[in-house]
Design a protein around this motif. Sequence first.
Motif, PDB file in Angstrom:
ATOM      1  N   ARG A 150       0.877  -1.170   0.000  1.00 41.35           N
ATOM      2  CA  ARG A 150       0.000   0.000   0.000  1.00 41.35           C
ATOM      3  C   ARG A 150       0.910   1.214   0.000  1.00 41.35           C
ATOM      4  N   SER A 194       3.856   0.551   2.812  1.00 43.95           N
ATOM      5  CA  SER A 194       3.777  -0.546   3.766  1.00 43.95           C
ATOM      6  C   SER A 194       3.365  -1.823   3.046  1.00 43.95           C
ATOM      7  N   ILE A 217       0.874  -4.816   3.205  1.00 46.34           N
ATOM      8  CA  ILE A 217      -0.392  -5.123   3.875  1.00 46.34           C
ATOM      9  C   ILE A 217      -0.747  -6.601   3.788  1.00 46.34           C
ATOM     10  N   PRO A 220      -2.766  -5.413  10.329  1.00 39.16           N
ATOM     11  CA  PRO A 220      -3.987  -5.077  11.083  1.00 39.16           C
ATOM     12  C   PRO A 220      -4.800  -3.954  10.437  1.00 39.16           C
ATOM     13  N   ASP A 221      -4.132  -3.042   9.747  1.00 37.38           N
ATOM     14  CA  ASP A 221      -4.837  -1.902   9.134  1.00 37.38           C
ATOM     15  C   ASP A 221      -5.019  -2.089   7.620  1.00 37.38           C
ATOM     16  N   GLN A 248      -8.074  -0.503   5.806  1.00 34.82           N
ATOM     17  CA  GLN A 248      -8.306   0.955   5.917  1.00 34.82           C
ATOM     18  C   GLN A 248      -7.823   1.677   4.701  1.00 34.82           C
TER      19      GLN A 248
END
Length: 152
Positions: A85, A133, A135, A148-149, A152
Amino acid sequence: MFRTSSHIARIAVCALALGALIAASPAPVPSSTPTGPISIESCDIQTARSGFGMGNVTVFGKGYNFFKIAFTNQTQVPADQLKFRIDFGASRIVIGDSGTFVPAVETTHTLRDRGSSVVASARPGGTGPTICSVIFAHFTDGTTYTAPDAGQ
Protein backbone atom coordinates in the motif's frame (compact mmCIF):
# COMPACT_ATOMS: atom_id res chain seq x y z
CA MET A 1 34.35 45.88 -3.31
CA PHE A 2 36.55 46.50 -0.28
CA ARG A 3 36.40 43.80 2.44
CA THR A 4 37.30 44.56 6.02
CA SER A 5 37.99 42.18 8.84
CA SER A 6 34.56 43.04 10.32
CA HIS A 7 32.87 41.89 7.09
CA ILE A 8 34.82 38.64 7.16
CA ALA A 9 33.93 38.14 10.84
CA ARG A 10 30.21 38.64 10.04
CA ILE A 11 30.38 36.12 7.20
CA ALA A 12 32.08 33.59 9.50
CA VAL A 13 29.39 34.06 12.17
CA CYS A 14 26.63 33.58 9.57
CA ALA A 15 28.32 30.43 8.25
CA LEU A 16 28.56 28.99 11.76
CA ALA A 17 24.90 29.80 12.46
CA LEU A 18 23.82 28.17 9.18
CA GLY A 19 25.87 25.08 10.00
CA ALA A 20 24.18 24.85 13.40
CA LEU A 21 20.73 25.11 11.79
CA ILE A 22 21.54 22.36 9.29
CA ALA A 23 22.93 20.11 12.03
CA ALA A 24 19.80 20.70 14.15
CA SER A 25 17.40 19.78 11.31
CA PRO A 26 15.20 16.80 12.11
CA ALA A 27 16.02 13.44 10.54
CA PRO A 28 13.86 12.41 7.57
CA VAL A 29 10.70 10.47 8.35
CA PRO A 30 11.01 6.78 7.40
CA SER A 31 8.83 5.64 4.49
CA SER A 32 7.08 3.04 6.60
CA THR A 33 6.65 1.73 10.10
CA PRO A 34 8.80 -1.37 10.65
CA THR A 35 5.96 -3.71 11.58
CA GLY A 36 5.18 -7.12 10.16
CA PRO A 37 7.41 -9.74 8.56
CA ILE A 38 8.48 -7.65 5.56
CA SER A 39 10.30 -4.39 6.27
CA ILE A 40 10.38 -1.50 3.81
CA GLU A 41 13.92 -0.16 3.43
CA SER A 42 13.04 2.63 0.97
CA CYS A 43 10.23 3.74 -1.29
CA ASP A 44 10.72 6.16 -4.18
CA ILE A 45 8.00 7.46 -6.47
CA GLN A 46 8.54 8.90 -9.94
CA THR A 47 5.89 10.20 -12.31
CA ALA A 48 6.51 10.23 -16.05
CA ARG A 49 6.09 13.66 -17.55
CA SER A 50 5.08 14.44 -21.09
CA GLY A 51 7.61 15.94 -23.47
CA PHE A 52 4.73 17.70 -25.24
CA GLY A 53 3.91 20.18 -22.49
CA MET A 54 0.97 18.17 -21.18
CA GLY A 55 2.35 17.74 -17.64
CA ASN A 56 1.82 14.37 -15.97
CA VAL A 57 0.68 11.72 -18.43
CA THR A 58 -2.65 10.07 -17.64
CA VAL A 59 -4.33 7.45 -19.83
CA PHE A 60 -7.75 6.01 -18.98
CA GLY A 61 -7.55 7.21 -15.38
CA LYS A 62 -4.14 5.67 -14.64
CA GLY A 63 -1.04 7.78 -14.36
CA TYR A 64 2.42 6.64 -15.23
CA ASN A 65 3.76 6.42 -11.71
CA PHE A 66 6.70 4.16 -10.95
CA PHE A 67 7.33 2.91 -7.42
CA LYS A 68 10.85 1.73 -6.59
CA ILE A 69 10.52 -0.25 -3.37
CA ALA A 70 13.37 -1.86 -1.43
CA PHE A 71 12.23 -4.42 1.14
CA THR A 72 13.55 -7.28 3.25
CA ASN A 73 11.85 -10.51 4.30
CA GLN A 74 12.50 -10.68 8.05
CA THR A 75 11.21 -14.27 8.47
CA GLN A 76 12.91 -17.66 8.04
CA VAL A 77 10.60 -18.68 5.14
CA PRO A 78 10.65 -17.28 1.57
CA ALA A 79 7.68 -15.11 0.61
CA ASP A 80 6.14 -15.51 -2.85
CA GLN A 81 3.35 -12.90 -2.97
CA LEU A 82 3.20 -9.39 -1.51
CA LYS A 83 0.75 -6.50 -1.57
CA PHE A 84 2.08 -3.00 -1.01
CA ARG A 85 0.00 0.00 0.00
CA ILE A 86 1.50 3.30 -1.10
CA ASP A 87 0.00 6.58 0.10
CA PHE A 88 1.38 9.56 -1.79
CA GLY A 89 -0.04 13.01 -2.33
CA ALA A 90 -3.82 12.61 -2.37
CA SER A 91 -3.66 9.05 -3.78
CA ARG A 92 -3.52 5.52 -2.44
CA ILE A 93 -2.31 2.63 -4.57
CA VAL A 94 -2.45 -1.04 -3.59
CA ILE A 95 -0.20 -3.06 -5.86
CA GLY A 96 0.76 -6.73 -5.89
CA ASP A 97 4.15 -8.29 -6.52
CA SER A 98 5.14 -11.92 -6.88
CA GLY A 99 8.43 -13.77 -6.98
CA THR A 100 10.68 -15.53 -4.51
CA PHE A 101 11.66 -13.16 -1.71
CA VAL A 102 14.24 -15.03 0.35
CA PRO A 103 14.85 -14.26 4.02
CA ALA A 104 17.35 -11.59 5.08
CA VAL A 105 18.07 -10.34 1.55
CA GLU A 106 17.11 -6.82 0.47
CA THR A 107 15.08 -6.90 -2.73
CA THR A 108 14.41 -3.85 -4.91
CA HIS A 109 11.56 -3.88 -7.42
CA THR A 110 10.15 -1.13 -9.59
CA LEU A 111 6.38 -1.41 -9.89
CA ARG A 112 3.97 0.55 -12.07
CA ASP A 113 0.45 1.75 -11.28
CA ARG A 114 -1.32 -0.22 -13.98
CA GLY A 115 -2.51 -3.77 -14.48
CA SER A 116 -4.99 -6.09 -12.86
CA SER A 117 -3.14 -6.19 -9.52
CA VAL A 118 -3.51 -2.44 -8.94
CA VAL A 119 -6.27 -0.78 -6.93
CA ALA A 120 -6.21 3.03 -6.96
CA SER A 121 -8.28 5.26 -4.71
CA ALA A 122 -8.29 8.60 -2.97
CA ARG A 123 -6.11 8.76 0.10
CA PRO A 124 -8.16 8.77 3.30
CA GLY A 125 -7.63 12.06 5.10
CA GLY A 126 -6.45 13.97 2.02
CA THR A 127 -2.76 14.54 1.44
CA GLY A 128 0.35 13.82 3.47
CA PRO A 129 3.84 12.40 3.31
CA THR A 130 4.58 9.29 1.28
CA ILE A 131 3.98 6.12 3.31
CA CYS A 132 4.74 2.64 1.98
CA SER A 133 3.78 -0.55 3.77
CA VAL A 134 3.24 -4.25 3.18
CA ILE A 135 -0.39 -5.12 3.88
CA PHE A 136 -0.28 -8.78 2.82
CA ALA A 137 2.36 -11.49 2.43
CA HIS A 138 2.06 -15.13 1.39
CA PHE A 139 4.92 -17.49 2.26
CA THR A 140 6.05 -20.68 0.53
CA ASP A 141 5.05 -22.80 3.55
CA GLY A 142 1.42 -21.66 3.08
CA THR A 143 1.33 -19.15 5.95
CA THR A 144 0.11 -15.60 5.38
CA TYR A 145 0.37 -12.21 7.01
CA THR A 146 -2.30 -9.52 6.82
CA ALA A 147 -1.54 -6.13 8.36
CA PRO A 148 -3.99 -5.08 11.08
CA ASP A 149 -4.84 -1.90 9.13
CA ALA A 150 -5.04 -3.60 5.69
CA GLY A 151 -8.72 -2.76 5.26
CA GLN A 152 -8.31 0.95 5.92
